[in-house]
Design an enzyme around this catalytic site. Sequence first.
Site, PDB file in Angstrom:
ATOM      1  N   GLU A 141       5.920  -7.598  -7.066  1.00  0.00           N
ATOM      2  CA  GLU A 141       4.843  -8.341  -6.411  1.00  0.00           C
ATOM      3  C   GLU A 141       4.306  -9.488  -7.262  1.00  0.00           C
ATOM      4  OE1 GLU A 141       5.338  -4.809  -4.009  1.00  0.00           O
ATOM      5  OE2 GLU A 141       5.208  -5.115  -6.181  1.00  0.00           O
ATOM      6  N   HIS A 210      -1.618   4.522  -0.665  1.00  0.00           N
ATOM      7  CA  HIS A 210      -1.257   3.726   0.499  1.00  0.00           C
ATOM      8  C   HIS A 210      -2.413   3.611   1.494  1.00  0.00           C
ATOM      9  CE1 HIS A 210       2.691   4.502  -1.188  1.00  0.00           C
ATOM     10  NE2 HIS A 210       3.212   3.594  -0.387  1.00  0.00           N
TER      11      HIS A 210
END
Length: 405
Positions: A141, A210
Amino acid sequence: MSSIIHGAGAATTTLSTFNSIDSKILVAPSRTNLSVRSQRYIVAGSDASKKKFGSGLRVRHSQKLIPNAVATKEADTSVSTGHELLLFEALQEGLEEEMDRDPHVCVMGEDVGHYGGSYKVTKGLADKFGDLRVLDTPICENAFTGMGIGAAMTGLRPVIEGMNMGFLLLAFNQISNNCGMLHYTSGGQFTIPVVIRGPGGVGRQLGAEHSQRLESYFQSIPGIQMVACSTPYNAKGLMKAAIRSENPVILFEHVLLYNLKEKIPDEDYICNLEEAEMVRPGEHITILTYSRMRYHVMQAAKTLVNKGYDPEVIDIRSLKPFDLHTIGNSVKKTHRVLIVEECMRTGGIGASLTAAINENFHDYLDAPVMCLSSQDVPTPYAGTLEEWTVVQPAQIVTAVEQLCQ
């Protein structure tokens, strides 16, 4: 890699003048008059949308409400002509339209190419636009976020997808020290027209890592705009406006809202990046919310109406900056405020919004601002415990009853 990025935007040497339109003057066309429109266009906002609240706040209830900021009746939001789309399809349609319109728009992220993205927002785009404009990246990322920011500095308009918003914590340095600050630290030599988007929020037993809500993490970064979509209509409109903006924009999408279905107009439209949405006009209390909590609030509103209350519900949509124009006019009318969010209580969006209301509209309040937020705990995996950490409609009903006593 730099040669690839430059090659993706080499088709056009200068951006069209339309790309330079300030997002502050872009608003969506009224959904109540779509049947009488035959042309595709974007409506410029009125001067009233730029008015500020001044020293007159000291005079209790003396200012008149601005009519176009507070609706007097519940508006008919149905679209007479259009097509039905799920929320993820509306995002995809908005992205595809902008890629058709401007060859500088490109997409990058994990599995965004031929797989179509983890929630299929980029489905079909690689086949249509090719691998240079829809770029599959490694699982890194910080690298592809930094690459996207660098591409924006050279004139491209990247849309960076985080497969899950929690993963963007790995790119926090690039987002904070580069994305938000380079326009300032370069003395205005660079603009960073980049969109960072992806799914987040508490899903269905996705576990703590998450189920992140990163609004509170990013709100303190100077130079960043933040918006949260909640319907297919505003998802498409906010996506298109974010891509056209000259500012870096983070678009928050909720993992549980992707399959919401709604009819949206066939004609082109854009939503204002800095404007809240009046969901339900009312008289007794202002309820401010966004994203998934909009639906918890509307569920609670049905119960409240049966109990004799008339709540005004506003989807703030713009998480940074707040639309204090719309919020302020509602506070002046109802004199009570309840904030409902899925963000964490400590340092969350609700905390910042409470401070802004107290600073600007304290004299109009008949009761303290109340904020319902998620508990300051990692989101449990067990479904029953997960529900306990998130605000539920029954809690909203109880809070309204307390505030309206």
